[in-house]
Design a protein around this motif. Sequence first.
Motif, mmCIF file in Angstrom:
data_model
loop_
_atom_site.group_PDB
_atom_site.id
_atom_site.type_symbol
_atom_site.label_atom_id
_atom_site.label_comp_id
_atom_site.label_asym_id
_atom_site.label_seq_id
_atom_site.Cartn_x
_atom_site.Cartn_y
_atom_site.Cartn_z
ATOM 1 N N CYS A 200 0.825 -1.205 0.000
ATOM 2 C CA CYS A 200 0.000 0.000 0.000
ATOM 3 C C CYS A 200 0.862 1.258 0.000
ATOM 4 O O CYS A 200 1.945 1.274 0.590
ATOM 5 C CB CYS A 200 -0.894 0.021 1.237
ATOM 6 S SG CYS A 200 -1.988 -1.387 1.384
ATOM 7 N N LEU A 219 -4.461 4.027 -0.889
ATOM 8 C CA LEU A 219 -5.817 3.818 -0.409
ATOM 9 C C LEU A 219 -6.227 4.972 0.504
ATOM 10 O O LEU A 219 -5.387 5.551 1.204
ATOM 11 C CB LEU A 219 -5.907 2.509 0.375
ATOM 12 C CG LEU A 219 -5.494 1.230 -0.353
ATOM 13 C CD1 LEU A 219 -5.554 0.047 0.600
ATOM 14 C CD2 LEU A 219 -6.374 0.983 -1.568
ATOM 15 N N ASP A 220 -7.520 5.292 0.503
ATOM 16 C CA ASP A 220 -7.961 6.249 1.510
ATOM 17 C C ASP A 220 -7.919 5.573 2.882
ATOM 18 O O ASP A 220 -7.758 4.362 3.004
ATOM 19 C CB ASP A 220 -9.334 6.820 1.184
ATOM 20 C CG ASP A 220 -10.456 5.790 1.210
ATOM 21 O OD1 ASP A 220 -10.425 4.852 2.031
ATOM 22 O OD2 ASP A 220 -11.391 5.915 0.393
ATOM 23 N N ALA A 223 -10.322 2.655 3.670
ATOM 24 C CA ALA A 223 -10.000 1.438 2.928
ATOM 25 C C ALA A 223 -8.757 0.761 3.485
ATOM 26 O O ALA A 223 -8.667 -0.470 3.554
ATOM 27 C CB ALA A 223 -9.819 1.761 1.449
ATOM 28 N N GLU A 226 -9.636 -0.965 6.692
ATOM 29 C CA GLU A 226 -10.419 -2.165 6.387
ATOM 30 C C GLU A 226 -9.504 -3.295 5.926
ATOM 31 O O GLU A 226 -9.702 -4.459 6.294
ATOM 32 C CB GLU A 226 -11.452 -1.830 5.302
ATOM 33 C CG GLU A 226 -12.534 -2.885 5.101
ATOM 34 C CD GLU A 226 -12.145 -3.955 4.093
ATOM 35 O OE1 GLU A 226 -12.717 -5.069 4.139
ATOM 36 O OE2 GLU A 226 -11.265 -3.683 3.250
ATOM 37 N N LEU A 227 -8.481 -2.951 5.138
ATOM 38 C CA LEU A 227 -7.525 -3.954 4.688
ATOM 39 C C LEU A 227 -6.759 -4.543 5.869
ATOM 40 O O LEU A 227 -6.564 -5.769 5.944
ATOM 41 C CB LEU A 227 -6.562 -3.328 3.682
ATOM 42 C CG LEU A 227 -5.465 -4.239 3.120
ATOM 43 C CD1 LEU A 227 -6.073 -5.373 2.304
ATOM 44 C CD2 LEU A 227 -4.493 -3.438 2.266
#
Length: 336
Positions: A200, A219-220, A223, A226-227
């Motif tokens: 990321c 990613l925001d 997100a 969440e990952l």
Amino acid sequence: MAGLPADVLLVSLGSTAGLRAVDDALLGALERAGARVAMVRATAPPPVRTMALTDLAWARAARVAAQEGLARHRPRAVLYGSVGAALLWPRPGAIRLDAAMAANRPGRHGVWQRPRERWLLRRCPLLVPQSAEALAEVPQPRPAAVVVPPPVALPDRVRPWAERDVAAVAYAADPTKKGLDRVLAAWSRARRDGEELVVCAAPAGAVPRVPGVRDAGRLDRAAFLELLGRARVLVGAPRREDHGLVQLEALAAGARVVTTSAPGAFVALSLLRALEPRAVVADAEDPAALAAALRAALDAPAGALQERARGLLADRFAPAAVDRVVAGQLLPALLG
């Protein structure tokens, strides 16, 4: 309240997603403490080639933002969100820092920043380091300090170990500093068929196209968290770690963290050594050792590690704990 001066002007550099998130969290904590806070953020300058010039360009942008904020909000106190935001300050103020430039700008990379930082420290009324470890790196003499860590939210529920469908995640906003090359070398040894490392925040072109590695890009925040909630392991091999917020967020999300030791504040190291000492690899240049630690973390049963990690985080980094420090120590120190 219209027309009243702000209690605090927060000058945010905002040069990385991490800095923006930390400044946003501090803004919220100050407002919950009852302060009228105005935040201004530097406009990103065009990219330049060296670290010294990059810091200069961002410092100029922060100065412009601060000047506009001072004129508009007439604050009682100014809080610069980082040393970089304060380098060319138009008015002295408190300085938030995750690392001193004396420590993270060695050699030619900090040729003008280090002496400027020493000048700032003689005029700064208050330091607001993110950790005691960061404060220890600040050169003497230095002003009084209030340690305010970035908060780490603890989800109400973490995904059980058996339901985690992402083998490993690496964060590589600065691939060299975060040791992406070391991580990829270890991953090539540790992975099994069907397992994937998700990288990321790396710049375009930094992640090679090889089996078992996926470039997730930038990613925001939602997100990314969440990952982490789906991952078994966050793996890193930093050459320096100024704080280590991503590692703390991974523990909060229920993931294991495997890392090499590194210079810098790196506050997660002490937690990791208490939780799972074998997850901290002493030799950063040994991909076999990092691969072995990574493989062990992927294969280990969940046990009670997730709850132990969350308990350690709650004592020091939970939002409510940080809010108490901001209300009880930081705001009185800022406003006198």
